[in-house]
Design a protein around this motif. Structure first.
Motif, PDB file in Angstrom:
ATOM      1  N   LYS A   1       0.855  -1.190   0.000  1.00 30.57           N
ATOM      2  CA  LYS A   1       0.000   0.000   0.000  1.00 30.57           C
ATOM      3  C   LYS A   1       0.889   1.237   0.000  1.00 30.57           C
TER       4      LYS A   1
ATOM      5  N   ILE B   1       0.935   5.922  -0.046  1.00 31.44           N
ATOM      6  CA  ILE B   1       0.357   7.254  -0.237  1.00 31.44           C
ATOM      7  C   ILE B   1       1.080   7.799  -1.460  1.00 31.44           C
TER       8      ILE B   1
ATOM      9  N   SER C   1      -8.932   1.600  -2.287  1.00 33.41           N
ATOM     10  CA  SER C   1      -8.521   2.798  -1.539  1.00 33.41           C
ATOM     11  C   SER C   1      -8.117   2.417  -0.112  1.00 33.41           C
ATOM     12  N   GLY C   2      -7.307   3.259   0.500  1.00 29.38           N
ATOM     13  CA  GLY C   2      -6.949   3.070   1.899  1.00 29.38           C
ATOM     14  C   GLY C   2      -8.196   3.163   2.768  1.00 29.38           C
TER      15      GLY C   2
ATOM     16  N   LYS D   1     -10.099   6.358   3.216  1.00 27.78           N
ATOM     17  CA  LYS D   1      -9.294   7.366   2.512  1.00 27.78           C
ATOM     18  C   LYS D   1      -9.705   7.378   1.038  1.00 27.78           C
TER      19      LYS D   1
ATOM     20  N   ASN E   1     -14.780   6.152  -0.085  1.00 24.28           N
ATOM     21  CA  ASN E   1     -13.917   6.212   1.097  1.00 24.28           C
ATOM     22  C   ASN E   1     -14.690   5.814   2.363  1.00 24.28           C
TER      23      ASN E   1
ATOM     24  N   TYR F   1      -4.591   7.676  -1.654  1.00 26.25           N
ATOM     25  CA  TYR F   1      -4.329   6.480  -0.845  1.00 26.25           C
ATOM     26  C   TYR F   1      -4.644   5.184  -1.593  1.00 26.25           C
TER      27      TYR F   1
ATOM     28  N   TYR G   1      -4.366   1.086  -1.807  1.00 25.66           N
ATOM     29  CA  TYR G   1      -4.213   0.010  -0.840  1.00 25.66           C
ATOM     30  C   TYR G   1      -4.068  -1.342  -1.524  1.00 25.66           C
TER      31      TYR G   1
END
Ligand SMILES: *[C@@H]1O[C@H](CO)[C@@H](O)[C@H](O)[C@H]1NC(C)=O
Ligand SMILES: *[C@@H]1O[C@H](CO)[C@@H](O)[C@H](O)[C@H]1NC(C)=O
Length: 187
Positions: free
Chosen positions: A70, A72, A115-116, A119, A139, A169, A171
């Protein structure tokens, strides 16, 4: 002597006889004819160097790669899907995340991203210096989105997945490989 060799010898003899008789069997023609015959026979015998998946499609190209960690993403960062699953013809470069079309044709591309947790993420499929389509997973938790695109490319055109907007973000999990990018030449 197997059948193929016998045919080759027969053809050689007939061509040789022809040359002395009329002079019409030029060396150039002879070479071309024999090269064709040889490659035909190698294919029949299955001893062709390109035997296997590349035999019928020397210009075929296909790749699939997933993300191993993962991240950023930086602003406008190209996503480097680093675990390569398929790379027929080696046109995908995992060190840059860029796929380069080996020839002109119509290509299919897919990208799935997660996505995270709670996030946001937005990524675009780029063709050379142009954005094409984007995905924007929600998110609410870990959310996923997939894009599918068909592009007409010229030899040397570059296709890749790049972060856009303010959502960064991405993932994945080593155990599940949620985020991936793939493509192949249709024809
Ligand atoms: C196949 O690849 C070769 C070498 O790159 C190229 O010269 C030829 O034009 C290609 N054929 C097609 C049909 O794209
Ligand atoms: C995900 O990819 C890794 C290699 O990066 C591999 O070892 C693992 O088996 C894959 N996970 C699954 C569920 O296939």
């Amino acid at each position: 002597m197997n059948c193929a060799c016998f045919i080759l010898v027969l053809l050689f003899m007939s061509c040789f006889g022809h040359t002395t008789a009329s002079g019409s069997c030029t060396p150039k023609l002879e070479n071309a004819l024999f090269e064709d015959l040889l490659s035909m026979m190698l294919k029949i015998k299955g001893t062709d160097k390109n035997n296997g998946i590349h035999q019928h499609d020397k210009n075929f190209s296909a790749f699939a790669a997933s993300l191993t960690a993962k991240k950023i993403l930086g602003s406008g960062e190209t996503v480097k899907f680093d675990k390569v699953w398929t790379n027929v013809n080696n046109n995908y470069d995992p060190s840059t995340g860029v796929y380069t079309a080996p020839n002109s044709g119509v290509y299919q591309f897919s990208c799935s991203v997660m996505s995270g947790y709670k996030k946001s993420l937005r990524v675009f499929l780029w063709k050379n210096d142009r954005k094409t389509v984007a995905v924007f997973p929600g998110n609410h938790g870990h959310d996923m989105a997939t894009l599918n695109m068909v592009l007409e490319l010229k030899k040397g055109d570059r296709v890749y997945i790049k972060q856009g907007g303010t959502e960064k973000y991405i993932y994945t999990e080593a155990a599940s490989n949620f985020s991936m990018f793939s493509g192949y030449l249709i024809r």
